[in-house]
Design a protein around this motif. Structure first.
Motif, PDB file in Angstrom:
ATOM      1  N   GLY A 129      27.573  35.689  13.238  1.00 15.08           N
ATOM      2  CA  GLY A 129      26.680  36.702  13.800  1.00 15.08           C
ATOM      3  C   GLY A 129      26.127  37.634  12.727  1.00 15.08           C
ATOM      4  O   GLY A 129      24.930  37.927  12.690  1.00 15.08           O
ATOM      5  N   GLY A 130      27.015  38.089  11.843  1.00 13.24           N
ATOM      6  CA  GLY A 130      26.574  39.000  10.784  1.00 13.24           C
ATOM      7  C   GLY A 130      25.643  38.315   9.798  1.00 13.24           C
ATOM      8  O   GLY A 130      24.665  38.893   9.327  1.00 13.24           O
ATOM      9  N   GLN A 131      25.952  37.029   9.468  1.00 16.65           N
ATOM     10  CA  GLN A 131      25.077  36.289   8.546  1.00 16.65           C
ATOM     11  C   GLN A 131      23.700  36.057   9.173  1.00 16.65           C
ATOM     12  O   GLN A 131      22.670  36.111   8.496  1.00 16.65           O
ATOM     13  N   LYS A 132      23.688  35.812  10.483  1.00 17.70           N
ATOM     14  CA  LYS A 132      22.391  35.668  11.170  1.00 17.70           C
ATOM     15  C   LYS A 132      21.590  36.951  11.054  1.00 17.70           C
ATOM     16  O   LYS A 132      20.384  36.934  10.783  1.00 17.70           O
ATOM     17  N   CYS A 136      17.911  37.726   9.424  1.00 23.40           N
ATOM     18  CA  CYS A 136      16.794  38.365  10.137  1.00 23.40           C
ATOM     19  C   CYS A 136      16.276  39.578   9.366  1.00 23.40           C
ATOM     20  O   CYS A 136      15.067  39.809   9.274  1.00 23.40           O
ATOM     21  N   VAL A 137      17.222  40.359   8.803  1.00 21.81           N
ATOM     22  CA  VAL A 137      16.795  41.505   7.984  1.00 21.81           C
ATOM     23  C   VAL A 137      15.966  40.997   6.801  1.00 21.81           C
ATOM     24  O   VAL A 137      14.890  41.529   6.496  1.00 21.81           O
ATOM     25  N   GLY A 138      16.447  39.927   6.162  1.00 20.79           N
ATOM     26  CA  GLY A 138      15.711  39.365   5.028  1.00 20.79           C
ATOM     27  C   GLY A 138      14.307  38.943   5.415  1.00 20.79           C
ATOM     28  O   GLY A 138      13.339  39.173   4.683  1.00 20.79           O
ATOM     29  N   SER A 139      14.174  38.372   6.615  1.00 18.61           N
ATOM     30  CA  SER A 139      12.849  37.902   7.032  1.00 18.61           C
ATOM     31  C   SER A 139      11.883  39.069   7.249  1.00 18.61           C
ATOM     32  O   SER A 139      10.670  38.900   7.129  1.00 18.61           O
ATOM     33  N   THR A 154      21.956  46.691  11.330  1.00 15.50           N
ATOM     34  CA  THR A 154      23.300  46.371  10.840  1.00 15.50           C
ATOM     35  C   THR A 154      24.257  45.952  11.946  1.00 15.50           C
ATOM     36  O   THR A 154      25.444  45.763  11.686  1.00 15.50           O
ATOM     37  N   THR A 155      23.748  45.778  13.173  1.00 15.66           N
ATOM     38  CA  THR A 155      24.626  45.339  14.258  1.00 15.66           C
ATOM     39  C   THR A 155      25.274  44.007  13.904  1.00 15.66           C
ATOM     40  O   THR A 155      24.592  43.043  13.558  1.00 15.66           O
ATOM     41  N   THR A 182      16.457  51.964  14.159  1.00 15.00           N
ATOM     42  CA  THR A 182      17.280  52.428  15.269  1.00 15.00           C
ATOM     43  C   THR A 182      18.717  52.050  14.957  1.00 15.00           C
ATOM     44  O   THR A 182      18.978  51.060  14.270  1.00 15.00           O
ATOM     45  N   THR A 183      19.628  52.860  15.425  1.00 11.98           N
ATOM     46  CA  THR A 183      21.034  52.556  15.180  1.00 11.98           C
ATOM     47  C   THR A 183      21.911  53.285  16.178  1.00 11.98           C
ATOM     48  O   THR A 183      21.529  54.337  16.715  1.00 11.98           O
ATOM     49  N   HIS A 184      23.103  52.701  16.422  1.00 11.23           N
ATOM     50  CA  HIS A 184      24.141  53.413  17.176  1.00 11.23           C
ATOM     51  C   HIS A 184      25.213  53.949  16.231  1.00 11.23           C
ATOM     52  O   HIS A 184      26.199  54.511  16.687  1.00 11.23           O
ATOM     53  N   ASP A 185      25.009  53.736  14.934  1.00 11.86           N
ATOM     54  CA  ASP A 185      25.999  54.142  13.943  1.00 11.86           C
ATOM     55  C   ASP A 185      25.551  55.477  13.341  1.00 11.86           C
ATOM     56  O   ASP A 185      24.607  55.531  12.547  1.00 11.86           O
ATOM     57  N   MET A 186      26.251  56.549  13.735  1.00  9.70           N
ATOM     58  CA  MET A 186      25.821  57.875  13.290  1.00  9.70           C
ATOM     59  C   MET A 186      26.021  58.061  11.781  1.00  9.70           C
ATOM     60  O   MET A 186      25.266  58.781  11.134  1.00  9.70           O
TER      61      MET A 186
END
Ligand SMILES: Nc1ncnc2c1ncn2[C@@H]1O[C@H](COP(=O)(O)OP(=O)(O)OP(=O)(O)O)[C@@H](O)[C@H]1O
Length: 323
Positions: A129-132, A136-139, A154-155, A182-186
Motif C-alpha cells: 500500500g505504501g509503495q503504491k 502515485c506521488v511520483g506520478s 502520505t496515507t 490535505t492531511t489527517h496528520d497534524m
C-alpha cells in the motif's frame, strides 16, 4: 507576493449534501497550504473544485486563469483515489505519465525521490500500500509542476518514508513550487505548511500559520501528575482538577514545575510521574472541529476554552477576511 491560487465563495453540493459551503481562499506563489478537517469536511471536494476536476459554483483561478485553461505542464495532482494500470511496473507507470508532458523530470530521479528504486520493476498490483502511494506521488511530480495538489499524499506510507517525503516536499517548496495538500496528520501539517486551513462542514473555519493557530486556539500547557492528591489540599497558584488517577494542572510554565512539586511535598502527597505538554495543532484541530459533525471530539480534561457556535462563526469570518 503574487497569488497562485484564488478561490472565491466556492460551493458544491451532491444532492442534499452540502460538501462546500462558500470557501474562499488564496495561496501565494511558493506557499505550502495544508487543508485539514474531519472525514467528510469537504477537503477532497475542495481539491477537486480547485483543480477543475469537479463542477462547483463560485470562482477559482490558478495563475490568473480558469483551472481548465491552465497549461497542464504547470500543475500536478495526486487525487485521493488513484487507480493506475495494475500490470505496469512503478518505473513503467512513471515513464507513461512522463510521456504525457512536453518536458518531464528524469524518471530515475523521481523513483529515487519517492524511495522506490528497489521496487521500480515490480508490477503496481504487487506493490505494498505504501509503495503504491509512493508511485502515485511520483506520478504527480513527473512534470515538475509549479503548483502541486496532493490529496493525502502520505496515507499508508511508513514513518521513515513519510519523513523522506516531507524532505522532498520541503525541497520542492524551497525551489518555488506552490503546494496545496490535505492531511489527517497534524505533525505533517505543522512541519510542512506555511498556513493550515481547517475545513469543517464545508466551511473554512480558520486559516493561519500553525504557530498562530496553536497560540490562538490550542489552549494552555498542562502538567499531568499521577497522584492521589486532592487539589483543594494543595497550595497551588494554577488551576488544577482531578481526571481519573491524575491531577491536571493547567497553564504551568516549565520553569514553575518545581512549584507544583513543592506544593505536593508540602501537603505530604506522593506522585508516580509528571508529564508536561504544550498545546499543539492536534488540539487546535480538536477544538475547532469539535462543534462540527457527529464524530466531533472534545478533550475530557476541560483544559481548552469552550467556544460556542458564535465563536466558530467569528473564526470562519476571520479566515475569510484574511484573503
Ligand atoms: N461523488 C460524490 N457523491 C455524493 N456525495 C459526495 C461525493 N463526493 C463527496 N461527497 C460528499 O461530500 C462530503 C465531503 O466529502 P469529501 O470527500 O470532500 O470529504 P473529505 O474532507 O475529503 O473527507 P475524508 O477526510 O474522509 O477524505 C461528504 O459528505 C461526502 O459524502
Amino acid at each position: 507576493m503574487t497569488a497562485t491560487l484564488v478561490a472565491e465563495d466556492v460551493r458544491r453540493s451532491y444532492g442534499e449534501t452540502v460538501a462546500l459551503d462558500g470557501v474562499s481562499l488564496s495561496v501565494d506563489a511558493g506557499e505550502v497550504f495544508a487543508l485539514v478537517g474531519p472525514n467528510g469536511a469537504g477537503k477532497t471536494t475542495l481539491v477537486r473544485a480547485l483543480t477543475g476536476t469537479t463542477d462547483a459554483e463560485g470562482s477559482v483561478e490558478l495563475f490568473g486563469a480558469d483551472p481548465l485553461d491552465v497549461d497542464r505542464e504547470r500543475v500536478g495532482l495526486l487525487p485521493q483515489a488513484f487507480d493506475p494500470p495494475a500490470r505496469l511496473t512503478a518505473r513503467e507507470l512513471l515513464d507513461y505519465y512522463a510521456g504525457l508532458y512536453d518536458e518531464a523530470r528524469d524518471i530515475e530521479t523521481v523513483l529515487s525521490d519517492v524511495g522506490l528504486v528497489g521496487d521500480a520493476d515490480t508490477w503496481y498490483e504487487n506493490l505494498s500500500g505504501g509503495q503504491k502511494r509512493r508511485t502515485c506521488v511520483g506520478s504527480a511530480l513527473v512534470n515538475d509542476p509549479d503548483l502541486l495538489f496532493l490529496d493525502e499524499p502520505t496515507t499508508g506510507i511508513d514513518p521513515a518514508g513519510r519523513r523522506a517525503l516531507w524532505d522532498l516536499l520541503e525541497s520542492l517548496a524551497d525551489g518555488g513550487t506552490t503546494i496545496v495538500l490535505t492531511t489527517h496528520d497534524m505533525a505533517e501539517a505543522h512541519r510542512l505548511a506555511d498556513r493550515v486551513g481547517l475545513l469543517a462542514d464545508g466551511r473554512l473555519v480558520a486559516a493561519d500559520d500553525p504557530d498562530t493557530l496553536v497560540a490562538e486556539y490550542g489552549g494552555e500547557s498542562r502538567l499531568v501528575v499521577e497522584t492521589d492528591a486532592d487539589p483543594a489540599a494543595l497550595d497551588l497558584s494554577y488551576p488544577a482538577e482531578r481526571t481519573g488517577d491524575s491531577l491536571v494542572v493547567s497553564d504551568v510554565p516549565p520553569e514553575a514545575i518545581g512549584d507544583v512539586v513543592d506544593a505536593l511535598a508540602a501537603a505530604g502527597a506522593s506522585y508516580d510521574a509528571l508529564t508536561w505538554s504544550e498545546p499543539d495543532l492536534e488540539e487546535v484541530y480538536l477544538e475547532l472541529a469539535s462543534t462540527a459533525g457527529e464524530y466531533g471530539y472534545r478533550p475530557a480534561t476541560g483544559r481548552l476554552d469552550r467556544r460556542g457556535e458564535g465563536d466558530r462563526d467569528a473564526a470562519a469570518a476571520d479566515a475569510e477576511g484574511e484573503r
